[in-house]
Design a protein around this motif. Sequence first.
Motif, PDB file in Angstrom:
ATOM      1  N   GLU A   1       1.065   2.967   1.785  1.00 23.12           N
ATOM      2  CA  GLU A   1       0.499   3.160   3.440  1.00 23.12           C
ATOM      3  C   GLU A   1      -0.698   3.784   3.265  1.00 23.12           C
ATOM      4  O   GLU A   1      -1.707   3.390   4.061  1.00 23.12           O
ATOM      5  CB  GLU A   1       1.615   3.907   4.441  1.00 23.12           C
ATOM      6  CG  GLU A   1       2.641   2.874   4.775  1.00 23.12           C
ATOM      7  CD  GLU A   1       3.663   3.344   3.704  1.00 23.12           C
ATOM      8  OE1 GLU A   1       4.829   2.429   4.111  1.00 23.12           O
ATOM      9  OE2 GLU A   1       3.488   4.051   2.913  1.00 23.12           O
ATOM     10  N   VAL A   2      -0.965   4.777   2.203  1.00 20.15           N
ATOM     11  CA  VAL A   2      -2.042   5.581   2.552  1.00 20.15           C
ATOM     12  C   VAL A   2      -3.486   4.675   2.113  1.00 20.15           C
ATOM     13  O   VAL A   2      -4.595   4.996   2.554  1.00 20.15           O
ATOM     14  CB  VAL A   2      -1.935   6.438   1.387  1.00 20.15           C
ATOM     15  CG1 VAL A   2      -2.109   6.234   0.069  1.00 20.15           C
ATOM     16  CG2 VAL A   2      -3.089   7.700   1.430  1.00 20.15           C
ATOM     17  N   VAL A   3      -3.268   3.452   1.494  1.00 26.03           N
ATOM     18  CA  VAL A   3      -4.489   2.931   1.135  1.00 26.03           C
ATOM     19  C   VAL A   3      -5.036   2.370   2.331  1.00 26.03           C
ATOM     20  O   VAL A   3      -6.423   2.401   2.472  1.00 26.03           O
ATOM     21  CB  VAL A   3      -4.207   1.607   0.290  1.00 26.03           C
ATOM     22  CG1 VAL A   3      -5.117   0.633  -0.039  1.00 26.03           C
ATOM     23  CG2 VAL A   3      -3.495   2.209  -1.115  1.00 26.03           C
ATOM     24  N   TRP A   4      -4.373   1.624   3.503  1.00 27.98           N
ATOM     25  CA  TRP A   4      -4.909   1.035   4.526  1.00 27.98           C
ATOM     26  C   TRP A   4      -5.025   2.155   5.789  1.00 27.98           C
ATOM     27  O   TRP A   4      -5.999   1.947   6.684  1.00 27.98           O
ATOM     28  CB  TRP A   4      -4.294  -0.331   5.010  1.00 27.98           C
ATOM     29  CG  TRP A   4      -2.833   0.236   5.556  1.00 27.98           C
ATOM     30  CD1 TRP A   4      -2.587   0.568   6.540  1.00 27.98           C
ATOM     31  CD2 TRP A   4      -1.529  -0.319   4.671  1.00 27.98           C
ATOM     32  NE1 TRP A   4      -0.861   0.579   6.779  1.00 27.98           N
ATOM     33  CE2 TRP A   4      -0.507   0.084   5.614  1.00 27.98           C
ATOM     34  CE3 TRP A   4      -1.448  -1.047   3.643  1.00 27.98           C
ATOM     35  CZ2 TRP A   4       0.674  -0.153   5.316  1.00 27.98           C
ATOM     36  CZ3 TRP A   4      -0.085  -1.211   3.077  1.00 27.98           C
ATOM     37  CH2 TRP A   4       0.940  -0.578   4.062  1.00 27.98           C
ATOM     38  N   THR A   5      -4.351   3.178   5.540  1.00 26.61           N
ATOM     39  CA  THR A   5      -4.561   4.121   6.637  1.00 26.61           C
ATOM     40  C   THR A   5      -5.459   5.434   6.383  1.00 26.61           C
ATOM     41  O   THR A   5      -6.128   5.929   7.364  1.00 26.61           O
ATOM     42  CB  THR A   5      -3.254   4.970   7.071  1.00 26.61           C
ATOM     43  OG1 THR A   5      -2.852   5.634   5.627  1.00 26.61           O
ATOM     44  CG2 THR A   5      -2.139   3.887   7.275  1.00 26.61           C
ATOM     45  N   SER A   6      -6.167   5.512   5.232  1.00 24.51           N
ATOM     46  CA  SER A   6      -7.135   6.656   4.617  1.00 24.51           C
ATOM     47  C   SER A   6      -7.829   6.293   3.647  1.00 24.51           C
ATOM     48  O   SER A   6      -9.028   6.332   3.866  1.00 24.51           O
ATOM     49  CB  SER A   6      -5.988   7.741   4.391  1.00 24.51           C
ATOM     50  OG  SER A   6      -6.808   8.837   3.886  1.00 24.51           O
ATOM     51  N   VAL A   7      -7.425   5.446   2.649  1.00 22.65           N
ATOM     52  CA  VAL A   7      -8.256   5.356   1.424  1.00 22.65           C
ATOM     53  C   VAL A   7      -9.552   4.489   1.706  1.00 22.65           C
ATOM     54  O   VAL A   7     -10.627   4.818   1.200  1.00 22.65           O
ATOM     55  CB  VAL A   7      -7.363   4.741   0.301  1.00 22.65           C
ATOM     56  CG1 VAL A   7      -8.338   4.491  -0.980  1.00 22.65           C
ATOM     57  CG2 VAL A   7      -6.557   5.732  -0.283  1.00 22.65           C
TER      58      VAL A   7
END
Length: 335
Positions: A256-262
């Motif tokens: 999830e961190v890829v599309w929410t933050s990275v």
Amino acid sequence: MDRLIEGRGAALEGWIPIRLYWRDDQPIVDWCYLGRNVFEDSFFEQTIGKLLAKPFNMLFRHQTPIEVLGQWSEVSPGLKPTGFVFHLSRSGSTLVSRMLAALPTSVVISEARPIDSTLRAHFHSREVTDDDRIKWLRWMVSALAQRRRGDEKHFFMKFDAWNMPELPLIRRAFPEVPWIFVYRDPVEVLVSQMSQRGAHMVPGVIDPSLFGMRSSEITTIKPEDYCARVLAAICEAALQNHRYGGRLINYTQLPEVVWTSVMSFFGVACQPEEIEAMQMAARRDAKNPVAVFSSDTIRKKQKATGNILAAAEQWVYPVYQRLEAARQGSGGNLV
């Protein structure tokens, strides 16, 4: 040896560097024809292997002095790097690169051998300076970052795990490029590496000085301890440099961190359909695209031997815990 690029022609249009080697103490670049093919495989070498099996590339190849890379970068500068991906190995970075490759406007190069050879050129010849490596790295990245379809906007590169200690030099070459470091619990990494070791985990394959060890001691170190010390050196490099354009990403935050933050950290604004494409890519196992991705943390923990647990505790956990504190304390990055 092929002639140098003359004037501002396009002698290397559609070609890509696949190897950097040495002939009579001179660095030589080996090229193969890529055309409008794109990098859809998880790793650079997988795509190159398919290309080299084609009759054209079996019969016709370019080998040029490395200076031709510099000429080509002036004739056809590639996309400017959007973001770099560094990793501890066996930590989810291949999943990240496949998600980035799911964006139709992106070019993603994953663990390209010529990049690694460029970074470690000084181990081949003492005459190679840091300035040489910086210059060659910029040229090599430019050649790899060429548009293939014509509409690409972003270029991402995933480095080999053992390239992390070279981050200060990489940042000198590309000071404005944001980067992430993907890592996970060292016991889980060690279990995977002891099952099937990567090149950097085999003593002598890569100069041990890169990891703060002497050649005279590597033959007496237990395999688990050698691998743990390599992991500790990689983690320490990330910890010492994360304040400079970096972000720390734990395996537990994926995908999830890829599309929410990275993506926002990399300066990329994704449309809903692009996020959906990344989510679709995340549902597949990065190293086995026909399988559904699922965390293997419990399975890895169950396979840990006493030697693995002891090596992780002695060598890696101290720096791993500092990495976790840095990630949780500052959101993982300082811009």
